[in-house]
Motif scaffolding. Structure first.
Motif: not given
Length: 358
Positions: A191-199
């Motif tokens: 979820t952090r990775v997606a949040f940081n990527k704007g996905e």
């Protein structure tokens, strides 16, 4: 979409090693932590890679992570070990735990290891990989003592952690089987990775703060927080329950039974079962039947849009080869978080940039 940096492995290693100096870690600890995090990124598990370091920095500054802590043996009866990680870096505690367990399993044919009070053990598959490299089978049940982030099946709010489960199986003459998974649909770090990527997340993975289905990863990262869902509906919930009781209540002496404390530290308990298949039965039959089964499964006619059937461990090996050749992708939001962590730890964030070639 966040900017992505493709950083060669050795440049990223130099940058992360420099950041690790801010924890006051000894050289061996710097090497083990850095390599473990980079291996997670190389295998495509960015949720357990270098992006964990900002949280580690906060945990250290709060006193919840103890650099240079040593593994303590609480019980040793030959094939049964009970160990305490002293809230030390899980990359070191996990490595030393597996080293002890592997030596006993090779000597006796099997060993059960109960590990308590380790700081974040990171990618549990790394410990299964240590076992299969020595020809051993390993099974791992892990709990997570931190902010509850997963809802029980039928529940609308978070009650426990992602509670990983892993199995390593050596395959004579071939790459091993390494099953490594959270019992939630996805790991919290994704979820952090997606949040940081704007996905956006895929449907069915996350609930918002009202218990409603959502694809917005913010509910896994910033307040008001929601909850991840277990994989496989009630089946994943059942396995999460087992991991909490065996990895937590039994091995770790501590299970989740209350709301978040607000601390940044992540503690793990892990119950590991190690056995030598050559000592258990006919090793030639085990090898033959394992290869025959895998050949049969992988010969399945692929579905539309799939080139071929893959087994556990195969996607990670493919991603590793690709990232070794092309560099490790790091989104700019994550990199800025690493720079901020460097400042907190008394390191020069510009040196981080120079070492990584950014």
């Amino acid at each position: 979409m966040a900017v992505l940096h493709a950083i060669p492995l050795e440049r990223l290693r130099a940058a992360i090693s420099d950041l690790m100096l801010g924890f006051g870690s000894a050289p061996r600890e710097i090497e083990l932590v850095t390599d473990n995090l980079l291996q997670a990124n190389l295998t495509g598990h960015d949720s357990h890679g270098i992006g964990m370091l900002p949280r580690y920095a906060n945990a250290y500054l709060e006193g919840g992570l103890r650099p240079n802590a040593q593994l303590v043996t609480r019980l040793d009866s030959g094939t049964l070990l009970a160990l305490d990680g002293q809230a030390g870096f899980g990359q070191v505690i996990g490595h030393d735990t597996m080293h002890l367990g592997i030596e006993r399993a090779r000597r006796h044919g099997s060993c059960i290891v109960a590990l308590a009070n380790s700081h974040h053990l990171c990618r549990i598959g790394a410990w299964a990989e240590m076992a299969v490299a020595e020809g051993l089978v390993s099974v791992h049940f892990v709990n997570v003592i931190s902010r509850p982030i997963v809802a029980p099946w039928g529940g609308g709010d978070a009650r426990f952690g992602t509670n990983p489960f892993a199995v390593g199986i050596p395959v004579a003459g071939r790459d091993p089987i390494v099953l490594d998974m959270a019992t939630s649909v996805i790991a919290q770090g994704k979820t952090r990775v997606a949040f940081n990527k704007g996905e956006a997340l895929a449907p069915g993975q996350l609930l918002d703060d009202q218990g409603r289905a959502t694809t917005d990863p913010r509910y896994g990262v910033v307040d008001p927080l929601g909850a991840l869902r277990t994989f496989g509906e009630h089946k994943g919930f059942g396995l999460a329950l087992v991991c909490e009781l065996l990895g937590g209540a039994l091995a770790g002496g501590l299970a989740v039974h209350g709301p978040a404390s607000g601390e940044q530290r992540v503690l793990n308990g892990m119950l590991t079962i190690l056995l030598d298949p050559a000592r258990l039965g006919d090793s030639a039959a085990f090898a033959r039947e394992t290869r025959a089964f895998l050949d049969w499964v992988k010969a399945s006619r692929p579905q539309e849009g799939v080139d071929h059937v893959r087994v556990a461990g195969e996607p990670e090996r493919e991603t590793r080869a690709k990232r070794l050749a092309e560099g490790i992708p790091v989104d700019d939001n994550t990199w800025q978080e690493l720079r901020a962590a460097a400042v907190k730890l008394g390191r020069d964030p510009n040196a981080l940039d120079r070492l990584a070639g950014i």
